[in-house]
Design a protein around this motif. Structure first.
Motif, PDB file in Angstrom:
ATOM      1  N   ASP A 106      40.591 -67.771  -5.697  1.00  0.00           N
ATOM      2  CA  ASP A 106      40.131 -69.364  -5.689  1.00  0.00           C
ATOM      3  C   ASP A 106      39.976 -69.769  -4.360  1.00  0.00           C
ATOM      4  O   ASP A 106      39.016 -70.803  -4.585  1.00  0.00           O
ATOM      5  CB  ASP A 106      41.366 -69.842  -6.506  1.00  0.00           C
ATOM      6  N   ASP A 107      40.279 -68.889  -3.120  1.00  0.00           N
ATOM      7  CA  ASP A 107      40.620 -69.457  -1.772  1.00  0.00           C
ATOM      8  C   ASP A 107      39.505 -69.227  -1.227  1.00  0.00           C
ATOM      9  O   ASP A 107      39.238 -69.723   0.023  1.00  0.00           O
ATOM     10  CB  ASP A 107      41.653 -69.306  -1.199  1.00  0.00           C
ATOM     11  N   GLY A 108      38.379 -67.906  -1.851  1.00  0.00           N
ATOM     12  CA  GLY A 108      37.471 -67.650  -0.436  1.00  0.00           C
ATOM     13  C   GLY A 108      38.010 -66.476   0.004  1.00  0.00           C
ATOM     14  O   GLY A 108      36.951 -66.136   0.444  1.00  0.00           O
ATOM     15  N   GLN A 109      38.842 -66.629   0.094  1.00  0.00           N
ATOM     16  CA  GLN A 109      39.315 -64.611   1.516  1.00  0.00           C
ATOM     17  C   GLN A 109      38.701 -63.677   0.924  1.00  0.00           C
ATOM     18  O   GLN A 109      38.243 -63.474   1.780  1.00  0.00           O
ATOM     19  CB  GLN A 109      40.430 -64.410   1.447  1.00  0.00           C
ATOM     20  N   LEU A 110      38.162 -63.594   0.021  1.00  0.00           N
ATOM     21  CA  LEU A 110      37.123 -61.899  -0.651  1.00  0.00           C
ATOM     22  C   LEU A 110      35.466 -62.168  -0.226  1.00  0.00           C
ATOM     23  O   LEU A 110      34.848 -61.525  -1.154  1.00  0.00           O
ATOM     24  CB  LEU A 110      37.571 -61.765  -1.466  1.00  0.00           C
ATOM     25  N   GLN A 111      34.611 -63.090  -0.565  1.00  0.00           N
ATOM     26  CA  GLN A 111      33.819 -63.669  -0.110  1.00  0.00           C
ATOM     27  C   GLN A 111      32.804 -62.508   0.519  1.00  0.00           C
ATOM     28  O   GLN A 111      32.090 -62.355  -0.090  1.00  0.00           O
ATOM     29  CB  GLN A 111      33.186 -64.933   0.297  1.00  0.00           C
ATOM     30  N   ASP A 112      32.834 -61.782   1.595  1.00  0.00           N
ATOM     31  CA  ASP A 112      32.675 -61.199   1.814  1.00  0.00           C
ATOM     32  C   ASP A 112      33.170 -59.762   1.636  1.00  0.00           C
ATOM     33  O   ASP A 112      32.961 -58.071   2.514  1.00  0.00           O
ATOM     34  CB  ASP A 112      32.839 -61.005   3.837  1.00  0.00           C
TER      35      ASP A 112
END
Length: 104
Positions: free
Chosen positions: A81-87
């Protein structure tokens, strides 16, 4: 997060899958970005993936995944949900005996 599921019949399609996938993985600072899923239950696999991500790995190859493990990782991937894993990029190679069959 990108999750790629690769059927175990990759040897017929791409003889050097390990080299192909490794070339696409982002360089990590510690160790090799391989996880052998047969050493873990589905929950244990998620835990080791979380440890690897916390160490800074952003590309991971997971070999010999069961259907349950693939499903668990796919569900885990939707919880960012917080986008920490987008990469983060994960390649899941399924076990040969887990391939779906096409009824004829």
């Amino acid at each position: 997060m990108d999750i790629h599921v690769i059927n175990s019949d990759w040897k017929a399609e791409a003889p050097d899958l390990m080299g192909f996938v490794t070339a696409r993985l982002k360089p990590c600072t510690e160790g090799t970005p391989y996880v052998f899923a047969d050493a873990y239950a589905a929950e244990g696999l998620l835990e080791i993936l979380e440890v690897r991500v916390a160490r800074g790995e952003r590309g991971i190859l997971v070999m010999d995944c069961s259907r349950a493990q693939v499903q668990a990782v796919l569900e885990w991937g939707t919880c960012d949900d917080d986008g920490q894993l987008q990469d983060l990029e994960i390649f899941l190679v399924r076990r040969a005996d887990q391939r779906p069959t096409n009824p004829a």
